[in-house]
Design an enzyme around this catalytic site. Structure first.
Site, mmCIF file in Angstrom:
data_model
loop_
_atom_site.group_PDB
_atom_site.id
_atom_site.type_symbol
_atom_site.label_atom_id
_atom_site.label_comp_id
_atom_site.label_asym_id
_atom_site.label_seq_id
_atom_site.Cartn_x
_atom_site.Cartn_y
_atom_site.Cartn_z
ATOM 1 N N ASN A 32 23.257 -21.297 -17.753
ATOM 2 C CA ASN A 32 22.714 -22.350 -16.578
ATOM 3 C C ASN A 32 22.028 -24.308 -16.533
ATOM 4 O O ASN A 32 22.482 -24.531 -15.763
ATOM 5 C CB ASN A 32 22.349 -21.980 -15.493
ATOM 6 C CG ASN A 32 21.451 -21.422 -15.505
ATOM 7 O OD1 ASN A 32 20.490 -21.610 -16.397
ATOM 8 N ND2 ASN A 32 20.662 -20.630 -14.520
ATOM 9 N N LEU A 33 21.747 -23.428 -18.209
ATOM 10 C CA LEU A 33 20.699 -25.331 -18.719
ATOM 11 C C LEU A 33 19.672 -25.248 -17.798
ATOM 12 O O LEU A 33 18.807 -26.491 -17.928
ATOM 13 C CB LEU A 33 21.911 -26.220 -18.732
ATOM 14 C CG LEU A 33 22.541 -25.886 -19.458
ATOM 15 C CD1 LEU A 33 23.530 -27.249 -19.410
ATOM 16 C CD2 LEU A 33 22.736 -25.357 -21.080
ATOM 17 N N ALA A 74 16.895 -14.848 -18.633
ATOM 18 C CA ALA A 74 16.036 -13.679 -18.069
ATOM 19 C C ALA A 74 15.166 -14.876 -17.896
ATOM 20 O O ALA A 74 14.984 -16.054 -18.401
ATOM 21 C CB ALA A 74 15.689 -12.771 -19.604
ATOM 22 N N TYR A 140 7.763 -7.206 -15.318
ATOM 23 C CA TYR A 140 8.153 -7.920 -16.245
ATOM 24 C C TYR A 140 9.082 -6.763 -17.114
ATOM 25 O O TYR A 140 9.781 -6.753 -17.819
ATOM 26 C CB TYR A 140 8.488 -9.232 -16.788
ATOM 27 C CG TYR A 140 8.917 -9.321 -18.654
ATOM 28 C CD1 TYR A 140 9.908 -10.032 -18.117
ATOM 29 C CD2 TYR A 140 7.891 -8.618 -19.821
ATOM 30 C CE1 TYR A 140 10.372 -10.382 -19.444
ATOM 31 C CE2 TYR A 140 8.615 -9.234 -20.691
ATOM 32 C CZ TYR A 140 9.927 -10.031 -20.204
ATOM 33 O OH TYR A 140 10.764 -10.277 -22.109
ATOM 34 N N ASN A 169 6.039 -10.882 -30.263
ATOM 35 C CA ASN A 169 5.573 -11.994 -29.781
ATOM 36 C C ASN A 169 6.555 -12.973 -31.221
ATOM 37 O O ASN A 169 6.241 -13.394 -32.121
ATOM 38 C CB ASN A 169 4.266 -12.450 -30.045
ATOM 39 C CG ASN A 169 3.423 -11.775 -29.091
ATOM 40 O OD1 ASN A 169 3.162 -10.675 -28.996
ATOM 41 N ND2 ASN A 169 2.949 -12.121 -28.275
ATOM 42 N N ILE A 200 -7.907 -20.435 -24.021
ATOM 43 C CA ILE A 200 -7.308 -18.999 -25.024
ATOM 44 C C ILE A 200 -7.982 -18.393 -23.831
ATOM 45 O O ILE A 200 -8.885 -18.201 -23.764
ATOM 46 C CB ILE A 200 -8.261 -18.339 -26.307
ATOM 47 C CG1 ILE A 200 -7.839 -19.571 -27.342
ATOM 48 C CG2 ILE A 200 -8.196 -17.083 -26.058
ATOM 49 C CD1 ILE A 200 -8.247 -18.907 -28.554
ATOM 50 N N GLY A 272 -1.558 -8.433 -16.730
ATOM 51 C CA GLY A 272 -0.983 -7.476 -17.083
ATOM 52 C C GLY A 272 -0.677 -8.533 -18.812
ATOM 53 O O GLY A 272 -0.144 -7.464 -19.631
#
Length: 310
Positions: A32-33, A74, A140, A169, A200, A272
């Site tokens: 769907n850009l 996603a 998630y 990752n 960080i 999370g």
């Protein structure tokens, strides 16, 4: 062969599209850009674009036989899943159900899902194998775990084959650094290229298994084409089997950009986030013939050749 790649104009999806085209396949990208970009897609007579959400697609939208779907569309963010859990639920879980129904209606024999190491939650031990308990600590991670369960159930019931790739990752070109939810490597590289300060989250000792996006694209290609029995399912970790800390990563980036002398600011860990992560990839090696070819250092050097994304 002919494959659908959902989210094919995005970061990982566009690299998979390039890989599949290079292997001589036909590819239909459904995107769907909203976060994907047409600039990420190559020009090819063997590439077709459907500019809409896969959840809105109907069987009649696809007129050619389809050999498999790689589902990457996603909301791939732990933090975003806490901030907007209903939207993340729809984009991650409800959309997967729409894809499964398309597989059923169109008799598509193979589904490969971009799952996540987030299904494991806080690791009890590392390296993390697929037998490690799944205990997500974010919406998630829970959504990805339930996606795997849905796909396994539908595969058995309707005779398709399913591969879930639990990505660690991922980093590489086209990863957008302008979001606070982006991968740390793209953020570090962008800051170094522009001479900007960085933050960080946590104390920097947390470790991650960073895998270059071209290795991930290769894993998806193998998962789409690997022979499997109808109704069967396979779940594999996709990482390098090694890990480094964020401080070590920062030092590597500084070596590559010696003029960048910025010292990091430290902030509280994000909801999370876990402390340590490293994959056991023996299952992917044995079942898919997958072997990562890129190290963090070689991947970072490749990234240096790409323009700054702002």
């Amino acid at each position: 062969m002919h494959f659908i790649v959902t989210g094919g104009a995005g970061f990982i999806g566009s690299h998979l599209v390039e890989q599949l085209l290079a292997e001589g396949h036909n590819v239909t990208v459904v995107d769907n850009l909203v976060t994907g970009s047409l600039n990420n897609l190559p020009e090819s007579p063997y590439l077709k674009l459907v500019s809409q959400n896969i959840a809105d697609c109907k069987p009649q939208d696809f007129t050619q036989p389809i050999d498999g779907i790689a589902h990457l569309a996603a909301t791939p963010s732990v933090t975003e899943s806490w901030l907007n859990p209903l939207e993340a639920h729809h984009n991650n879980l409800s959309t997967l159900l729409s894809v499964l129904l398309l597989c059923k209606d169109l008799n598509i024999p193979r589904l490969v899902l971009a799952s996540s190491a987030a299904v494991y939650g806080n690791p009890i031990s590392v390296p993390i194998s697929e037998e490690h308990p799944t205990s997500p600590i974010s919406p998630y991670g829970l959504q990805k775990l339930v996606c795997e369960q849905y796909a396994t159930l539908f595969a058995k019931q309707f005779g398709l084959s399913f591969v879930g790739l639990r990505l660690f990752n991922v980093f590489g070109p086209r990863q957008q650094p302008n979001s606070p939810y982006s991968g740390v490597i793209s953020i570090f590289i962008s800051a170094a290229q522009q001479g900007l300060p960085i933050t960080i989250y946590g104390d920097g000792t947390q470790t991650r298994d960073f895998i270059y996006v071209k290795d991930v694209a290769n894993a998806f290609s193998k998962a789409l084409t690997h022979p499997m029995e109808p109704g069967s399912s396979l779940t594999c970790n996709i990482g390098t089997g090694t890990s480094i800390s964020l401080i070590q990563l920062l030092n590597i980036v500084k070596d590559l950009f010696p003029e960048w002398q910025s010292e990091p600011q430290f902030s509280s860990p994000r909801p999370g986030d876990i402390q340590d992560s490293r994959s056991d990839i023996l299952k992917a090696i044995n079942n898919l013939g997958f072997t990562p070819k890129w190290s963090v250092q070689s991947g970072l050097k490749s990234l240096m050749n790409f323009p700054v994304e702002k």
